[in-house]
Design an enzyme around this catalytic site. Structure first.
Site, PDB file in Angstrom:
ATOM      1  N   ARG A 122      -1.117  14.893  10.872  1.00  0.00           N
ATOM      2  CA  ARG A 122      -2.370  14.480  11.542  1.00  0.00           C
ATOM      3  C   ARG A 122      -2.776  15.527  12.576  1.00  0.00           C
ATOM      4  O   ARG A 122      -3.934  15.942  12.631  1.00  0.00           O
ATOM      5  CB  ARG A 122      -2.169  13.110  12.209  1.00  0.00           C
ATOM      6  CG  ARG A 122      -2.152  11.972  11.214  1.00  0.00           C
ATOM      7  CD  ARG A 122      -1.908  10.629  11.870  1.00  0.00           C
ATOM      8  NE  ARG A 122      -2.080   9.554  10.881  1.00  0.00           N
ATOM      9  CZ  ARG A 122      -1.415   8.409  10.899  1.00  0.00           C
ATOM     10  NH1 ARG A 122      -0.544   8.156  11.854  1.00  0.00           N
ATOM     11  NH2 ARG A 122      -1.637   7.498   9.967  1.00  0.00           N
ATOM     12  N   ASN A 168      10.082  -7.347  11.111  1.00  0.00           N
ATOM     13  CA  ASN A 168      10.513  -6.288  10.185  1.00  0.00           C
ATOM     14  C   ASN A 168      12.008  -5.994  10.255  1.00  0.00           C
ATOM     15  O   ASN A 168      12.599  -5.554   9.269  1.00  0.00           O
ATOM     16  CB  ASN A 168       9.677  -5.032  10.397  1.00  0.00           C
ATOM     17  CG  ASN A 168       8.301  -5.181   9.763  1.00  0.00           C
ATOM     18  OD1 ASN A 168       8.046  -6.177   9.086  1.00  0.00           O
ATOM     19  ND2 ASN A 168       7.422  -4.217   9.962  1.00  0.00           N
ATOM     20  N   ARG A 171       0.804  -3.619  10.868  1.00  0.00           N
ATOM     21  CA  ARG A 171       0.069  -3.901  12.100  1.00  0.00           C
ATOM     22  C   ARG A 171      -1.342  -4.332  11.767  1.00  0.00           C
ATOM     23  O   ARG A 171      -2.001  -3.720  10.946  1.00  0.00           O
ATOM     24  CB  ARG A 171      -0.021  -2.632  12.947  1.00  0.00           C
ATOM     25  CG  ARG A 171       1.188  -2.378  13.756  1.00  0.00           C
ATOM     26  CD  ARG A 171       0.903  -1.366  14.833  1.00  0.00           C
ATOM     27  NE  ARG A 171       0.547  -0.057  14.329  1.00  0.00           N
ATOM     28  CZ  ARG A 171      -0.034   0.883  15.047  1.00  0.00           C
ATOM     29  NH1 ARG A 171      -0.383   0.639  16.295  1.00  0.00           N
ATOM     30  NH2 ARG A 171      -0.292   2.054  14.540  1.00  0.00           N
ATOM     31  N   ASN A 199       0.822  -1.223   0.000  1.00  0.00           N
ATOM     32  CA  ASN A 199       0.000   0.000   0.000  1.00  0.00           C
ATOM     33  C   ASN A 199       0.849   1.263   0.000  1.00  0.00           C
ATOM     34  O   ASN A 199       0.613   2.177  -0.798  1.00  0.00           O
ATOM     35  CB  ASN A 199      -0.917  -0.001   1.226  1.00  0.00           C
ATOM     36  CG  ASN A 199      -2.065  -0.973   1.058  1.00  0.00           C
ATOM     37  OD1 ASN A 199      -2.474  -1.286  -0.065  1.00  0.00           O
ATOM     38  ND2 ASN A 199      -2.596  -1.463   2.166  1.00  0.00           N
ATOM     39  N   VAL A 200       1.841   1.329   0.895  1.00  0.00           N
ATOM     40  CA  VAL A 200       2.653   2.549   0.970  1.00  0.00           C
ATOM     41  C   VAL A 200       3.568   2.645  -0.259  1.00  0.00           C
ATOM     42  O   VAL A 200       3.625   3.689  -0.925  1.00  0.00           O
ATOM     43  CB  VAL A 200       3.487   2.602   2.272  1.00  0.00           C
ATOM     44  CG1 VAL A 200       4.347   3.861   2.293  1.00  0.00           C
ATOM     45  CG2 VAL A 200       2.580   2.573   3.497  1.00  0.00           C
ATOM     46  N   HIS A 222       7.987   7.304  16.911  1.00  0.00           N
ATOM     47  CA  HIS A 222       6.754   7.156  16.136  1.00  0.00           C
ATOM     48  C   HIS A 222       5.946   6.049  16.812  1.00  0.00           C
ATOM     49  O   HIS A 222       6.166   4.866  16.563  1.00  0.00           O
ATOM     50  CB  HIS A 222       7.091   6.773  14.693  1.00  0.00           C
ATOM     51  CG  HIS A 222       5.874   6.584  13.836  1.00  0.00           C
ATOM     52  ND1 HIS A 222       4.889   7.535  13.729  1.00  0.00           N
ATOM     53  CD2 HIS A 222       5.487   5.561  13.033  1.00  0.00           C
ATOM     54  CE1 HIS A 222       3.953   7.100  12.899  1.00  0.00           C
ATOM     55  NE2 HIS A 222       4.291   5.897  12.471  1.00  0.00           N
ATOM     56  N   ARG A 264       3.147  -1.556  17.337  1.00  0.00           N
ATOM     57  CA  ARG A 264       4.302  -1.493  16.434  1.00  0.00           C
ATOM     58  C   ARG A 264       5.424  -2.404  16.947  1.00  0.00           C
ATOM     59  O   ARG A 264       6.208  -2.925  16.172  1.00  0.00           O
ATOM     60  CB  ARG A 264       4.785  -0.048  16.303  1.00  0.00           C
ATOM     61  CG  ARG A 264       3.811   0.837  15.523  1.00  0.00           C
ATOM     62  CD  ARG A 264       4.317   2.261  15.414  1.00  0.00           C
ATOM     63  NE  ARG A 264       3.429   3.118  14.628  1.00  0.00           N
ATOM     64  CZ  ARG A 264       2.444   3.845  15.146  1.00  0.00           C
ATOM     65  NH1 ARG A 264       2.209   3.826  16.423  1.00  0.00           N
ATOM     66  NH2 ARG A 264       1.685   4.596  14.370  1.00  0.00           N
TER      67      ARG A 264
HETATM   68  P1  NAD Z   1       1.865  -3.833   2.757  1.00  0.00           P
HETATM   69  O1  NAD Z   1       1.670  -5.149   3.444  1.00  0.00           O
HETATM   70  O2  NAD Z   1       0.779  -3.306   1.916  1.00  0.00           O
HETATM   71  O3  NAD Z   1       3.206  -3.909   1.868  1.00  0.00           O
HETATM   72  C1  NAD Z   1       4.414  -4.394   2.344  1.00  0.00           C
HETATM   73  C2  NAD Z   1       5.104  -5.044   1.166  1.00  0.00           C
HETATM   74  O4  NAD Z   1       6.434  -5.414   1.551  1.00  0.00           O
HETATM   75  C3  NAD Z   1       4.403  -6.325   0.676  1.00  0.00           C
HETATM   76  O5  NAD Z   1       4.092  -6.175  -0.705  1.00  0.00           O
HETATM   77  C4  NAD Z   1       5.446  -7.418   0.903  1.00  0.00           C
HETATM   78  O6  NAD Z   1       5.399  -8.439  -0.091  1.00  0.00           O
HETATM   79  C5  NAD Z   1       6.730  -6.598   0.833  1.00  0.00           C
HETATM   80  N1  NAD Z   1       7.882  -7.262   1.422  1.00  0.00           N
HETATM   81  C6  NAD Z   1       7.946  -7.950   2.589  1.00  0.00           C
HETATM   82  N2  NAD Z   1       9.199  -8.420   2.762  1.00  0.00           N
HETATM   83  C7  NAD Z   1       9.930  -8.015   1.691  1.00  0.00           C
HETATM   84  C8  NAD Z   1      11.288  -8.181   1.311  1.00  0.00           C
HETATM   85  N3  NAD Z   1      12.145  -8.880   2.076  1.00  0.00           N
HETATM   86  N4  NAD Z   1      11.691  -7.621   0.134  1.00  0.00           N
HETATM   87  C9  NAD Z   1      10.834  -6.933  -0.640  1.00  0.00           C
HETATM   88  N5  NAD Z   1       9.530  -6.737  -0.324  1.00  0.00           N
HETATM   89  C10 NAD Z   1       9.094  -7.277   0.825  1.00  0.00           C
HETATM   90  O7  NAD Z   1       2.263  -2.779   3.895  1.00  0.00           O
HETATM   91  P2  NAD Z   1       2.194  -1.185   3.814  1.00  0.00           P
HETATM   92  O8  NAD Z   1       0.865  -0.720   4.274  1.00  0.00           O
HETATM   93  O9  NAD Z   1       2.711  -0.748   2.507  1.00  0.00           O
HETATM   94  O10 NAD Z   1       3.238  -0.812   4.999  1.00  0.00           O
HETATM   95  C11 NAD Z   1       4.604  -1.108   4.845  1.00  0.00           C
HETATM   96  C12 NAD Z   1       5.386  -0.827   6.133  1.00  0.00           C
HETATM   97  O11 NAD Z   1       5.331   0.568   6.421  1.00  0.00           O
HETATM   98  C13 NAD Z   1       4.839  -1.514   7.387  1.00  0.00           C
HETATM   99  O12 NAD Z   1       5.902  -1.912   8.215  1.00  0.00           O
HETATM  100  C14 NAD Z   1       4.025  -0.429   8.070  1.00  0.00           C
HETATM  101  O13 NAD Z   1       3.864  -0.655   9.457  1.00  0.00           O
HETATM  102  C15 NAD Z   1       4.895   0.757   7.770  1.00  0.00           C
HETATM  103  N6  NAD Z   1       4.237   2.051   7.853  1.00  0.00           N
HETATM  104  C16 NAD Z   1       4.938   3.056   8.444  1.00  0.00           C
HETATM  105  C17 NAD Z   1       4.401   4.329   8.527  1.00  0.00           C
HETATM  106  C18 NAD Z   1       5.209   5.429   9.163  1.00  0.00           C
HETATM  107  O14 NAD Z   1       4.649   6.454   9.535  1.00  0.00           O
HETATM  108  N7  NAD Z   1       6.520   5.290   9.280  1.00  0.00           N
HETATM  109  C19 NAD Z   1       3.126   4.576   8.008  1.00  0.00           C
HETATM  110  C20 NAD Z   1       2.432   3.543   7.375  1.00  0.00           C
HETATM  111  C21 NAD Z   1       3.010   2.269   7.292  1.00  0.00           C
END
Ligand code: NAD
Length: 310
Positions: A152, A96, A83, A12-13, A176, A89
């Site tokens: 936010r 992670n 999460r 997603n991100v 965070h 987290r």
């Molecule tokens: P998501 O599950 O939609 O996407 C994560 C992707 O990472 C998946 O497509 C997965 O296949 C891939 N992945 C996992 N292991 C991998 C590897 N070894 N190599 C390559 N790709 C790999 O998750 P998301 O919603 O995109 O969130 C991603 C991360 O960002 C999470 O840890 C989430 O908690 C974090 N996040 C942080 C913030 C922030 O403010 N810092 C905000 C939102 C999300």
């Protein structure tokens, strides 16, 4: 400048970041990497298929072969688990850490001089893991969190005071997570400190909602936020690629600043072409400083849990 950016994690991100990078024309080429077969390829193809409609000409490639990413100027790490409801987290910590270690070790071989923006959670610890895994200097690794948390807070303030979001500035420091440190004294509406514009009770209510911001989204849509996080990443990329020298709250590695040594903590930093060009030390009250030290203490405890030295 070859204008190449690599995004690890096509979830997603990562998908939202890739799309925004192309829309904003912030780079010439985005390389998207994911370990799930077909995922990065699918997102890249979806974006490319929109190009005739959007009249954008993205160069977006994907795959496990990191040769494509060689000499990227910026690497964004969004790979990881997210999460789920009821999960903190911290629960994500070990899973992670392994993922970020793997991604950054690989990325650093191909792009040793890139600027690394870490997004994966728990954010502050993942920055540390990334810096160590890639043997990166502290000026070239930072974490995205403070911009999102501040955004936010700004949004909630603007709604409460019924003013344009453009008028609102906010400062959020620290971890965070639950121990983030919003600083109302440095949060303003058209230059007026918010402490002069609302009661302490109301302010505390908005701060509590800001702290709970990520969890509120998860409760609603059962996955973690991605539009606002992607926007925050884009602001950081723009600051670096355009050498804006912009002051933004980001996770930076502290070596004595604010009396903290050996941890990535959210602080105001100057971001420009040379990465983290300066860590701004603003004056804090005793209470604010205590809260920041508590936040740093929590980060160090998490680091110890995964055997990372400070
Ligand atoms: P998501 O599950 O939609 O996407 C994560 C992707 O990472 C998946 O497509 C997965 O296949 C891939 N992945 C996992 N292991 C991998 C590897 N070894 N190599 C390559 N790709 C790999 O998750 P998301 O919603 O995109 O969130 C991603 C991360 O960002 C999470 O840890 C989430 O908690 C974090 N996040 C942080 C913030 C922030 O403010 N810092 C905000 C939102 C999300």
């Amino acid at each position: 400048m070859n204008g190449k950016i690599t995004v690890f994690g096509a979830g997603n991100v990562g998908g939202a970041v890739t799309r925004r990078l192309i829309e904003r024309k912030l780079c010439k080429k985005v390389v998207l990497v994911d370990r799930t077969p077909g995922k990065a390829e699918g997102i890249a193809l979806d974006i490319l298929e929109a190009s005739p409609v959007d009249l954008l000409e993205p160069v977006c490639v994907s795959g496990e072969d990191l040769e494509e990413s060689r000499n990227s100027e910026i690497v964004v790490i969004t790979a990881g688990a997210t999460r789920k409801e009821g999960m903190t987290r911290d629960d994500l910590l070990r899973i992670n850490a392994d993922i970020v270690r793997e991604c950054v070790s690989k990325a650093a071989k191909f792009s040793p001089y890139a600027f690394y923006i870490i997004v994966s959670n728990p954010l502050n610890v993942m920055c540390h893991v990334a810096m160590r895994a890639g043997q990166l200097p502290r000026t070239r690794v930072t974490g995205m969190a403070g911009i999102l948390d501040a955004s936010r807070f700004q949004y909630f303030l603007s709604k409460e005071l019924c003013v344009s979001v453009e008028n609102v500035q906010a400062m959020v420091m620290g971890e965070h997570g639950e121990d983030m440190v919003p600083i109302p004294r440095y949060s303003t509406v058209a230059g007026i400190p918010v402490t002069e514009l609302m009661s302490r009770e109301k302010l505390d209510e908005l701060i509590a909602r800001t702290r709970d911001g990520g969890a509120e989204i998860i409760r609603l849509m059962h996955t973690s936020a991605f539009y606002a996080p992607a926007s925050a990443v884009i602001q950081m990329v723009a600051a670096v690629t355009m050498d804006k020298k912009k002051i933004l709250p980001c996770a930076a590695y502290l070596t004595g600043e604010y009396g903290i040594d050996g941890a990535f903590v959210g602080v105001p930093v100057k971001l420009g072409a040379n990465g983290v060009e300066e860590i701004k030390e603003i004056e804090l009250t005793g209470e604010e400083h205590e809260a920041l030290l508590k936040s740093a203490g929590k980060i160090k405890t998490q680091l110890a849990l995964i055997g990372e030295s400070c």
